[in-house]
Design an enzyme around this catalytic site. Sequence first.
Site, PDB file in Angstrom:
ATOM      1  N   ASP A   1       0.834  -1.188   0.000  1.00 18.15           N
ATOM      2  CA  ASP A   1       0.000   0.000   0.000  1.00 18.15           C
ATOM      3  C   ASP A   1       0.878   1.251   0.000  1.00 18.15           C
ATOM      4  OD1 ASP A   1      -3.064   0.646   0.343  1.00 18.15           O
ATOM      5  OD2 ASP A   1      -2.027   2.040   1.666  1.00 18.15           O
TER       6      ASP A   1
ATOM      7  N   TYR B   1      -2.717  10.682   0.357  1.00 20.51           N
ATOM      8  CA  TYR B   1      -3.671  10.656  -0.752  1.00 20.51           C
ATOM      9  C   TYR B   1      -3.689  11.965  -1.527  1.00 20.51           C
ATOM     10  CZ  TYR B   1      -5.289   6.223   1.056  1.00 20.51           C
ATOM     11  OH  TYR B   1      -5.346   4.909   1.447  1.00 20.51           O
TER      12      TYR B   1
ATOM     13  N   HIS C   1      -4.872  -7.798  -0.161  1.00 21.49           N
ATOM     14  CA  HIS C   1      -4.154  -6.543   0.040  1.00 21.49           C
ATOM     15  C   HIS C   1      -3.342  -6.526   1.333  1.00 21.49           C
ATOM     16  CE1 HIS C   1      -3.383  -2.287  -0.512  1.00 21.49           C
ATOM     17  NE2 HIS C   1      -3.863  -2.017   0.693  1.00 21.49           N
TER      18      HIS C   1
END
Length: 397
Positions: free
Chosen positions: A196, A316, A373
């Site tokens: 990630d 982000y 994930h």
Amino acid sequence: MSLDAFAKFPARLPKGLTFFKVAIPQNEIDDMIKLLKLSKLPPETYETSMESRQYGVTRDWMIDAKKKWESFDWRKTEDMINSFPNFTLDIADQSGPHQIHFAALISQKPDAVPVVLLHGWPGNFLEFLPMLNLLRKKYTPETLPYHVIVPSLPGYAFSSPPPLDRDFRIEDVARIFDKLMKDLGFGNGYLVQGGDVGSKVARVMAAEHDSCKGVHVNFCIMPEPKDVSGELTKPEQVGLKRTEEFMKLGSSYALQHATKPGTLSFVLTSNPLSLLAWIAEKFLAWTDEDPPLNTILESVTLYWLTETLPTSLYPYRQLYTPGNVGAHEDPKWHITKPFGFSWFPKELAPIPRSWAATTGDLVFYRQHDSGGHFAALERPSVLLQDIEEFVAQVWKA
């Protein structure tokens, strides 16, 4: 075996390094449970009754999770965390002073390889503790082949938040973590593994810092590269369909994180139930099999008690805001050092080997038939084996 046995660093301890023990005040835990009990569930709708969870978590799942969270024993999680050596280190950086938390297993083997393991969102350092547990069962401090460092990203868990007076980027995290490893005595070289957001940080550490000698990732989301050749395997074709579905139906949260993190900060810290729904949806949608509810509650409770949901959203802005360049597209972050990639079929965006190879010098690749994930949580022994094989292949070379 005593806790201190895996806590003796080979170099002189840097100034500002202290042992850390998790001990959340009881009144904060009590307040969380009180707020949780007062939080209302919404009325049932067509969307919240869909067992497929195509519109998010279901009301039935939330009813069960809320009930179990109300009697959740956080102290057991604290005991588990504190069974590993934990530290904080003060780091002076151009972005300001930082205090970085990390768990670790330190070897007494003279030729042990320093390895840093990096999490992402909505993960945290807890993801890697099952792997650390496997290592301390398999090895003694005298035989452990690695110095394993598991930091909390700035703004996550027990690390200090990013600065208030300036933007904070992946490059800043990479620079701080490179200094972390140098200050701990590993300036001659280390390897980094990430998933990630951690995979993005790992790439920048490899590209911009000489002490980083190689990178292994289990996450490699990216657009289709130009001029890529070779036929895709059947699993890779299925993986690309999953990637397409994620980009269409599963990535809206990331745009919200990137463009409206301020608003989300108020929404997701207003009551614990909101935070549970937001984070649990990802744990359920991005895994091969639903994780144990207790595992989800551990992470959500950690975010709540450390008040780090607002401070964890900054990556982000850089990675998902339209017009910004990501960590794969920018040529300056191409990995020219040994690069490893572990592919898991239920990753949220499992891209083909040939695509990953365009982003670096791919010398290690392993395709798995299960896992998603959160590979370190879902398949700790499998991911650990890949990391150990990657280290054995690239370190001496």
